[in-house]
Each structure stands twice: as C-alpha cells, then as structure tokens.
Design a protein around this motif. Sequence first.
Motif, PDB file in Angstrom:
ATOM      1  N   PRO A  13       0.826  -1.208   0.000  1.00 45.21           N
ATOM      2  CA  PRO A  13       0.000   0.000   0.000  1.00 45.21           C
ATOM      3  C   PRO A  13       0.863   1.262   0.000  1.00 45.21           C
ATOM      4  O   PRO A  13       1.937   1.303   0.621  1.00 45.21           O
ATOM      5  N   GLU A  14       0.396   2.281  -0.689  1.00 43.34           N
ATOM      6  CA  GLU A  14       1.162   3.506  -0.879  1.00 43.34           C
ATOM      7  C   GLU A  14       1.562   4.171   0.433  1.00 43.34           C
ATOM      8  O   GLU A  14       2.634   4.770   0.546  1.00 43.34           O
ATOM      9  N   ASP A  15       0.709   4.042   1.464  1.00 39.51           N
ATOM     10  CA  ASP A  15       0.989   4.699   2.735  1.00 39.51           C
ATOM     11  C   ASP A  15       1.672   3.782   3.755  1.00 39.51           C
ATOM     12  O   ASP A  15       1.768   4.116   4.931  1.00 39.51           O
ATOM     13  N   TRP A  16       2.151   2.622   3.341  1.00 38.41           N
ATOM     14  CA  TRP A  16       2.847   1.692   4.224  1.00 38.41           C
ATOM     15  C   TRP A  16       4.362   1.850   4.080  1.00 38.41           C
ATOM     16  O   TRP A  16       4.854   2.407   3.105  1.00 38.41           O
ATOM     17  N   GLU A  17       5.077   1.312   5.035  1.00 35.10           N
ATOM     18  CA  GLU A  17       6.539   1.333   5.018  1.00 35.10           C
ATOM     19  C   GLU A  17       7.088  -0.085   5.003  1.00 35.10           C
ATOM     20  O   GLU A  17       6.402  -1.041   5.384  1.00 35.10           O
ATOM     21  N   VAL A  18       8.338  -0.211   4.594  1.00 39.26           N
ATOM     22  CA  VAL A  18       9.005  -1.511   4.626  1.00 39.26           C
ATOM     23  C   VAL A  18      10.427  -1.310   5.144  1.00 39.26           C
ATOM     24  O   VAL A  18      11.125  -0.392   4.729  1.00 39.26           O
ATOM     25  N   LYS A  19      10.808  -2.152   6.115  1.00 39.08           N
ATOM     26  CA  LYS A  19      12.153  -2.101   6.682  1.00 39.08           C
ATOM     27  C   LYS A  19      12.659  -3.525   6.901  1.00 39.08           C
ATOM     28  O   LYS A  19      11.876  -4.468   7.048  1.00 39.08           O
ATOM     29  N   GLY A  20      13.965  -3.659   6.966  1.00 37.36           N
ATOM     30  CA  GLY A  20      14.555  -4.950   7.295  1.00 37.36           C
ATOM     31  C   GLY A  20      14.265  -5.322   8.737  1.00 37.36           C
ATOM     32  O   GLY A  20      14.086  -4.436   9.596  1.00 37.36           O
ATOM     33  N   PHE A  21      14.244  -6.603   9.026  1.00 38.59           N
ATOM     34  CA  PHE A  21      13.957  -7.082  10.378  1.00 38.59           C
ATOM     35  C   PHE A  21      14.861  -6.410  11.410  1.00 38.59           C
ATOM     36  O   PHE A  21      14.410  -5.959  12.473  1.00 38.59           O
ATOM     37  N   GLN A  22      16.151  -6.312  11.096  1.00 37.91           N
ATOM     38  CA  GLN A  22      17.120  -5.752  12.036  1.00 37.91           C
ATOM     39  C   GLN A  22      16.833  -4.288  12.368  1.00 37.91           C
ATOM     40  O   GLN A  22      17.131  -3.827  13.469  1.00 37.91           O
ATOM     41  N   GLU A  23      16.222  -3.582  11.423  1.00 36.37           N
ATOM     42  CA  GLU A  23      15.887  -2.182  11.662  1.00 36.37           C
ATOM     43  C   GLU A  23      14.667  -2.027  12.561  1.00 36.37           C
ATOM     44  O   GLU A  23      14.410  -0.940  13.087  1.00 36.37           O
ATOM     45  N   CYS A  24      13.916  -3.110  12.736  1.00 36.69           N
ATOM     46  CA  CYS A  24      12.648  -3.041  13.466  1.00 36.69           C
ATOM     47  C   CYS A  24      12.742  -3.504  14.909  1.00 36.69           C
ATOM     48  O   CYS A  24      11.779  -3.366  15.668  1.00 36.69           O
ATOM     49  N   LYS A 124      16.138 -23.976   4.301  1.00 37.32           N
ATOM     50  CA  LYS A 124      17.474 -23.619   3.829  1.00 37.32           C
ATOM     51  C   LYS A 124      18.554 -24.411   4.572  1.00 37.32           C
ATOM     52  O   LYS A 124      19.719 -24.050   4.550  1.00 37.32           O
ATOM     53  N   GLY A 125      18.128 -25.439   5.271  1.00 35.00           N
ATOM     54  CA  GLY A 125      19.091 -26.251   6.006  1.00 35.00           C
ATOM     55  C   GLY A 125      19.570 -25.609   7.285  1.00 35.00           C
ATOM     56  O   GLY A 125      20.574 -26.018   7.863  1.00 35.00           O
ATOM     57  N   TYR A 126      18.866 -24.583   7.747  1.00 40.77           N
ATOM     58  CA  TYR A 126      19.266 -23.913   8.983  1.00 40.77           C
ATOM     59  C   TYR A 126      18.885 -24.741  10.202  1.00 40.77           C
ATOM     60  O   TYR A 126      17.824 -25.327  10.257  1.00 40.77           O
ATOM     61  N   ASN A 127      19.768 -24.765  11.179  1.00 43.87           N
ATOM     62  CA  ASN A 127      19.428 -25.311  12.486  1.00 43.87           C
ATOM     63  C   ASN A 127      19.065 -24.159  13.416  1.00 43.87           C
ATOM     64  O   ASN A 127      18.195 -24.274  14.271  1.00 43.87           O
ATOM     65  N   ARG A 128      19.736 -23.041  13.224  1.00 47.91           N
ATOM     66  CA  ARG A 128      19.438 -21.819  13.962  1.00 47.91           C
ATOM     67  C   ARG A 128      18.653 -20.907  13.031  1.00 47.91           C
ATOM     68  O   ARG A 128      19.191 -20.382  12.052  1.00 47.91           O
ATOM     69  N   HIS A 129      17.381 -20.696  13.331  1.00 47.00           N
ATOM     70  CA  HIS A 129      16.510 -19.973  12.409  1.00 47.00           C
ATOM     71  C   HIS A 129      16.460 -18.473  12.652  1.00 47.00           C
ATOM     72  O   HIS A 129      15.886 -17.740  11.849  1.00 47.00           O
ATOM     73  N   TYR A 130      17.054 -18.011  13.748  1.00 44.26           N
ATOM     74  CA  TYR A 130      17.024 -16.574  14.012  1.00 44.26           C
ATOM     75  C   TYR A 130      17.761 -15.805  12.914  1.00 44.26           C
ATOM     76  O   TYR A 130      17.354 -14.714  12.516  1.00 44.26           O
ATOM     77  N   LYS A 131      18.831 -16.405  12.389  1.00 44.86           N
ATOM     78  CA  LYS A 131      19.563 -15.710  11.323  1.00 44.86           C
ATOM     79  C   LYS A 131      18.717 -15.625  10.054  1.00 44.86           C
ATOM     80  O   LYS A 131      18.894 -14.710   9.250  1.00 44.86           O
ATOM     81  N   TYR A 132      17.777 -16.554   9.918  1.00 46.69           N
ATOM     82  CA  TYR A 132      16.854 -16.483   8.775  1.00 46.69           C
ATOM     83  C   TYR A 132      15.944 -15.266   8.924  1.00 46.69           C
ATOM     84  O   TYR A 132      15.647 -14.572   7.944  1.00 46.69           O
ATOM     85  N   LEU A 133      15.502 -15.002  10.155  1.00 45.03           N
ATOM     86  CA  LEU A 133      14.660 -13.832  10.400  1.00 45.03           C
ATOM     87  C   LEU A 133      15.374 -12.545  10.007  1.00 45.03           C
ATOM     88  O   LEU A 133      14.758 -11.596   9.523  1.00 45.03           O
ATOM     89  N   LYS A 134      16.676 -12.502  10.222  1.00 51.97           N
ATOM     90  CA  LYS A 134      17.440 -11.293   9.914  1.00 51.97           C
ATOM     91  C   LYS A 134      17.418 -10.962   8.424  1.00 51.97           C
ATOM     92  O   LYS A 134      17.682  -9.825   8.029  1.00 51.97           O
ATOM     93  N   GLU A 135      17.094 -11.946   7.592  1.00 56.15           N
ATOM     94  CA  GLU A 135      17.052 -11.738   6.150  1.00 56.15           C
ATOM     95  C   GLU A 135      15.702 -11.191   5.686  1.00 56.15           C
ATOM     96  O   GLU A 135      15.559 -10.791   4.533  1.00 56.15           O
ATOM     97  N   LYS A 136      14.703 -11.193   6.590  1.00 57.84           N
ATOM     98  CA  LYS A 136      13.335 -10.840   6.196  1.00 57.84           C
ATOM     99  C   LYS A 136      13.085  -9.333   6.266  1.00 57.84           C
ATOM    100  O   LYS A 136      13.799  -8.597   6.944  1.00 57.84           O
ATOM    101  N   PHE A 137      12.018  -8.927   5.561  1.00 57.24           N
ATOM    102  CA  PHE A 137      11.572  -7.536   5.590  1.00 57.24           C
ATOM    103  C   PHE A 137      10.205  -7.457   6.255  1.00 57.24           C
ATOM    104  O   PHE A 137       9.386  -8.368   6.125  1.00 57.24           O
ATOM    105  N   ILE A 138       9.975  -6.368   6.957  1.00 53.64           N
ATOM    106  CA  ILE A 138       8.724  -6.152   7.674  1.00 53.64           C
ATOM    107  C   ILE A 138       7.960  -5.006   7.007  1.00 53.64           C
ATOM    108  O   ILE A 138       8.515  -3.917   6.810  1.00 53.64           O
ATOM    109  N   VAL A 139       6.714  -5.266   6.662  1.00 54.96           N
ATOM    110  CA  VAL A 139       5.846  -4.255   6.052  1.00 54.96           C
ATOM    111  C   VAL A 139       4.841  -3.806   7.105  1.00 54.96           C
ATOM    112  O   VAL A 139       4.268  -4.639   7.808  1.00 54.96           O
TER     113      VAL A 139
END
Length: 402
Positions: A13-24, A124-139
């Motif tokens: 949506p035009e009035d929404w924002e998107v940031k990386g997980f680490q920024e949030c 992705k073969g991860y055993n530790r999934h927190y690092k996977y979260l760091k790759e995500k974006f939050i809208v």
Amino acid sequence: MMKFKQTKIGLIPEDWEVKGFQECVNKERISRDIKIPQSKYKNSGKYPIVDQGASFIAGYADDKTKLFSGRLPVIVFGDHTRIFKFVDFPFYLGADGTKLIQPKDFIDPKYFFYYLYGLPFESKGYNRHYKYLKEKFIVYPEKLEQRKIASVLSKIQQAIEQQDKIIQTTKELKKSMMNKLFTDGLHGEEQKETEIGLIPKSWDLVEVDALGEIITGTTPPTKNKKYYAGGGFQFISPVDLGDTKYIYSTKKEISVEGLKVSRVLPKDAVLVVCIGSTTGKVGLAYKVKSTTNQQINAIICNTAFNPHFVYYLLDFKRDYIRSLSTPSPVPILSKGKFQRAIIIITKDKQEQDEIAKILSAIDKKREKAEARKQALQALFKTMLNQLMTGKARVNDLDIEVN
C-alpha cells in the motif's frame, strides 16, 4: 480505490513502510539472559517458564531474581522450533535455543507478533533460524492501523481458543461419563465381582466374537493399478481413525475393481486397530461400503448389540485391548486372540441404546466445536494474509483496540 507502490519486496500500500527485520527490533540486551535449565522446571509455581517448545508454558519456578527483567510485552522465538509466542506477563526464559524479540516503538508488539507468525520459513538447512529472520523484511502501516489489524486477528484467535476449551471440556466429560456408565451401568446399580473385577450386577462377560462377525482387512495388490485408479471407496487404515467416531474420509481409496477383491464392510462396522503403535484405537465405518487394510479387525454387530454402544465400550477398554497384543517393537493382536478378548456387556438393548445416545450427544458437541475451530483457523489464515499485505484495510473502521 487503494493505491500501491513498488518496493524491493514487491507492491505494498502507498501509505505503508518496509524495513529490514534488524531495523525493526531493539538490539540492546532486553533481559539478563538468565535461562532456567530444564532440570529446574516444576509442575507448579508462582511464575511460568516460557521456552521454545510447543507448549506455551513449559513449567514453573519461584525464584523472583531470575524473572525476565526487560520491558513487556516481548516475543519469544524458538531458534530450533520456529515457534513464536507473544508474552505480556512476568515469566522466566527457559532452555537453550530461546530468543527474545522486541520491536521498536514504531511497530505495535502484537502486530509484529502476527507478522512474524505469518512469515513463510523456506527450508534452507538452517538449524538456527534466528539468522533467517534477519534476512526478512517487515511491512507495516501507521501505528493505529497496526493495532486495529492486531485486534481483528486477536478476536479470531480468541474464538479459536474458546472452541479449544469446548473441545477439551467435552473430552473430559466423555471420559468421565464412560467411566461411570461402564462401571455403574445406566441406573447406578449394585456391582458384582468377576474375573476381571467389579461390573454392574445385571451385566455379563462375553468374548468379542459374541458381538458379531469379525473380519480382518486386506490390501489389494498395489502393483495392479486398476484396484486403485479413480478411487471411489474408502480404504481405511489406522491413520484414518482419529478423534471422530465416524471415519468421514480416508487417505487412500480403492476402485470398484479393488472393492471386488476386498472384504466389504457395511456402515456402522466397528473398527479396531490390532497391529502397530495405535493398537486398540477404534472407529466406525461411515460409508455404505468400505474396506480396511490388514491392520484392522472389524466387528459387524448382530442385532442384539448396538454398534455405537460397542464402539464406546471398546474405546473405554482401549488400554485393555492393547495389553493383549504380543509384546514386540510392533504390537500385534491376532484375530484369534482379539475374538477371545473378554469384555463386559449389557444385553439390555434399551440400556445400550441410551448409553450410546448419551455419549453420542457429547461427541456431536465436540465435533461441532472441531468444525468451528477449523473454519476459524481458515478464516485466520485468510485474514492474516489479506491484512498483512494491505489487500484488506481496516484503517477507516471503528475497531476497539487495546
């Protein structure tokens, strides 16, 4: 008309924002990082322990000095299990592999929880999934709309939890009623001593084969595709016997040709698993014609016995039936041994009918709650997707928020 804009993760949506997980998220330590080892978990105590396991509360402890010391609420994440939990009460952090997540002030914690809950976890073969979260974006939209979205999803979740309570209550009621009815009889009569213990005075002991014809299932040769092509008839295996009395659907089906080389069962045949880890599990055939594999023995009750009564009786005696199986890595209860199993029975058909009616009413209430729960879960999944992508908007709706 809603307007969208192109971003690095697609249209939002035009009035929404998107940031990386680490920024949030707040990166500073938000607790003393004191984790209660599993050896210290207790069944009761003043404060709950939350870890990465499937149960929301894993145990209890009483040492106030080890309580989470940061700002509530927080999100507890299972680094191995990928389970998210929203925690807004004093708690202990339990066991290794448990991560704490707290969003920055521009994101509502409950909204953040639901957003993370809805994230797909690609393998992705991860055993530790927190690092996977760091790759995500939050809208996210502005704060008030976030809170409205969280409120809508919370109300659906609360409705699901209400159905869970009904399901649990009816399960407990059914267990209690079966114990009373099959111990004291319908009329709470005196008991008599038998070789298997006390039973209602007017009841008898019989072998299972006195109830009707016993049929062991069979599997049509799987190499012959004509036995399975097109399906049409239930091919019941132990995995199909679930929490419902009737077998409404099956994982596999056989064709008309397959039915011809099988042992056909009528509706209301009582099904008992006699091989494998679920030995003793029972169900009732729902279709006019169906068949089972060789792990199941079926009882086609004669006219003296109500099959629904027999179903509940064998369900009540599940542990006893299982105890008769040959001890081995794979329990096996042969047809001959199953036929000779001694059970209690009332030969008063009216009493059988009434007991079956009472227990069926409880089952129907539970099954309705199960159906409502499934419908609500489907609604939650749809709304989660629609609201978190901005395809459905609640910003202009008058929604009560906490």
